[in-house]
Design an enzyme around this catalytic site. Structure first.
Site, short mmCIF file in Angstrom:
data_model
loop_
_atom_site.label_atom_id
_atom_site.label_comp_id
_atom_site.label_asym_id
_atom_site.label_seq_id
_atom_site.Cartn_x
_atom_site.Cartn_y
_atom_site.Cartn_z
N LYS A 78 -20.41 52.13 17.01
CA LYS A 78 -19.25 51.37 16.51
C LYS A 78 -18.21 51.31 17.61
O LYS A 78 -17.92 52.33 18.25
CB LYS A 78 -18.69 52.07 15.26
CG LYS A 78 -17.55 51.33 14.57
CD LYS A 78 -17.08 52.07 13.31
CE LYS A 78 -16.02 51.26 12.55
NZ LYS A 78 -15.59 51.93 11.31
N SER A 158 -15.44 48.84 7.13
CA SER A 158 -15.18 48.21 8.41
C SER A 158 -16.36 48.27 9.38
O SER A 158 -16.39 47.53 10.36
CB SER A 158 -13.97 48.87 9.07
OG SER A 158 -14.27 50.22 9.39
N SER A 182 -15.52 53.06 4.80
CA SER A 182 -16.12 52.19 5.82
C SER A 182 -17.51 52.59 6.30
O SER A 182 -18.12 51.84 7.06
CB SER A 182 -15.22 52.13 7.04
OG SER A 182 -14.23 51.20 6.80
#
Ligand code: GLN
Length: 493
Positions: A78, A158, A182
């Site tokens: 990420k 997210s 998330s």
């Protein structure tokens, strides 16, 4: 060799050990998949050259008997984790072009164990969102589609890029962060496994901060066992993070005994929210039956302050964000937009550098922390946080783990819910409470809804007890037997 991208991490480690294929071949296959699925916009930065270099080194280590626990496994990172020499953006214009000179502890741990990094994945800007629509680098598309309907859907957020990559077989696993859901909500939306460990289990050092007391780094994979393998590597004490816990890290794969006989599974009555689709309620019931059939004992529990979790979160998270994001001033990182004087330069940089959701959070955060409103909002929210944490402490006196749905809906269409922040915030109704309390929680794919989209079930556990969470998760996984593939991916296989 065409199906290397469909292996689990455990299978790939086995194949590497048996010399069925090399880390270079495994990495090449994933680079191919990454290129073929570019339409999903899962990666912000692809690092194929670096990945091949790491894979070659991995092959050398394996040849000399020095392979680590994840040696040669291609992962996606990420783009909130700082990676030495590789652009790290937090999906924000303000950090575009920022190249860290250091490696986050979690990614350093993965590299220490031999992992290969394919690139940095897309996310909501500064991890603020539930749909990956707020990224400066464009939205991510869910590899899943509704049956007979080509509408593009969100992957959740997210960590939308990480889950899209893993679901689309363009990475074997990935890192994520979970501040209010998330990791678990996007895992649920894409039919993969996501684990938010206990707060303090995985170091936050080198992870771009959103809300420091709520941010939890954690792993994604396609099976519970793979998730356990990744956590083994990512977890551990880090003196560079003052909230990192100095506790031994067990071998989480050993927790997957399949034996949950006598375990008490709490079913919180407050998680029956109005307007939740019937199929989610039904899946939850199915989950209860599956665990019962495996010998666990369902018990009804009460988490009376649940309804305050979202309001408390949406005060505390923006408050911490407004403070954390004060550092982006055009001087130290990324973007600078000049002005006639220093103050103007700050203003121009921040006005241009942040997107509207981030600005909304900074304004809310600054407001609830301001003199006069601090007691009315921030202090009250902190009190609620305490009561929510106490709810869990009391519940865990009568149960060993808690079963709930992961999210109140399945993946929705791009643009849907976008114009109403409050509807968007409701996505986290089942996930935020465990961030406020810091307890571990996993989402496991449990079935397909009527429209052919994946649905997840969540298991929450006691502080530091990821083992029970994983063990129950693996039993659910086994009972659900989730084997469906995203449409485009099924065709290619
Ligand atoms: N959707 C939540 C938010 O927008 C949670 C995000 C997260 O966990 N990073 O704040």
């Amino acid at each position: 060799m065409t199906n290397l991208t469909h292996l689990t991490i455990a299978q790939a480690l086995d194949g590497l050990q048996k010399k069925d294929f090399t880390a270079t071949e495994l990495t090449q296959a994933h680079i191919g998949a990454m290129e073929q699925t570019r339409g999903l916009n899962a990666y912000i930065t692809e690092t194929p050259d670096l990945a091949l270099k790491q894979a070659a080194e991995s092959d050398k280590r394996r040849a000399t008997g020095k392979a680590g626990t994840l040696d040669g496994i291609p992962l996606a990172i990420k783009d909130l984790f700082c990676t030495d020499g590789v652009q790290t953006t937090a999906a924000s214009h303000i950090l575009e072009g920022f190249i860290p000179r250091y490696e986050s502890t979690v990614t350093a741990n993965l590299l220490r164990d031999g992992a290969v990094f394919l690139g940095k994945t897309n996310l909501d800007e500064f991890a603020m969102g539930s749909s990956n629509m707020t990224s400066y680098f464009g939205n991510v598309i869910n590899p899943w589609k509704r049956t007979g309907d080509d509408t593009d859907l969100v992957p959740g957020g997210s960590s939308g890029g990480s889950v899209a990559a893993v679901a689309a077989r363009a990475a074997m696993g990935a890192t994520g962060t979970d501040t209010g859901g998330s990791i678990r909500q996007p895992a649920g939306f894409t039919g993969i496994v996501g684990l938010k460990p206990t707060y303090g289990r995985c170091s936050r050092w080198g992870v771009v901060a959103f809300a420091s007391s709520l941010d939890h780094p954690g792993p994604f994979a396609r099976t519970v066992k793979d998730t356990a393998l990744l956590l083994n590597s990512m977890a551990g004490y880090d003196p560079k993070d003052s909230t990192s816990a100095n506790l031994p890290v067990p071998d989480y794969t050993k927790a997957l005994s399949g034996d949950i006989r006598g375990l008490r599974i709490g079913i919180p009555k407050e998680y029956r929210v109005d307007g939740m689709p019937d199929e989610i309620e039904k899946l939850w019931q199915k989950g209860i039956e599956w665990l019962k059939a495996a010998g666990a004992v369902p018990v009804e529990i009460s988490l009376p302050h649940t309804k305050y979790a979202l309001p408390a979160y949406y005060i505390i998270a923006p408050a911490e964000a407004s403070s954390n994001l004060a550092r982006y001033d055009g001087v130290r990182y990324g973007l600078r937009v000049e002005g006639d004087n220093l103050t103007e330069m700050y203003e121009h940089t921040r006005a241009k550098g942040f997107g509207s959701e981030v600005k909304r959070r900074i304004m809310i955060g600054t407001y609830v922390l301001s003199a006069g409103y601090y007691d009315a909002f921030y202090v009250k929210a902190q009190k609620m946080r305490r009561l929510i944490t106490e709810d869990f402490t009391k519940a865990f006196e009568v149960c060993d783990a808690i079963l709930t749905p992961t999210a109140p809906s399945e993946a929705f269409a791009i643009g849907e819910k976008q114009d109403d922040p409050v509807t968007m915030y409701l996505n986290d109704v089942f996930t935020v409470a465990s961030n406020l309390a810091g307890i571990p929680a996993i989402s496991v794919p449990a079935g397909l809804g009527a429209q052919g989209l994946p649905l997840g079930l969540q298991i929450m556990g006691r502080m530091w007890d990821e083992e029970t969470v994983l063990r129950v998760g693996a039993v659910l996984e086994n009972a659900a037997g989730f084997s469906a593939l995203p449409q485009g991916i099924a065709k290619a296989a």
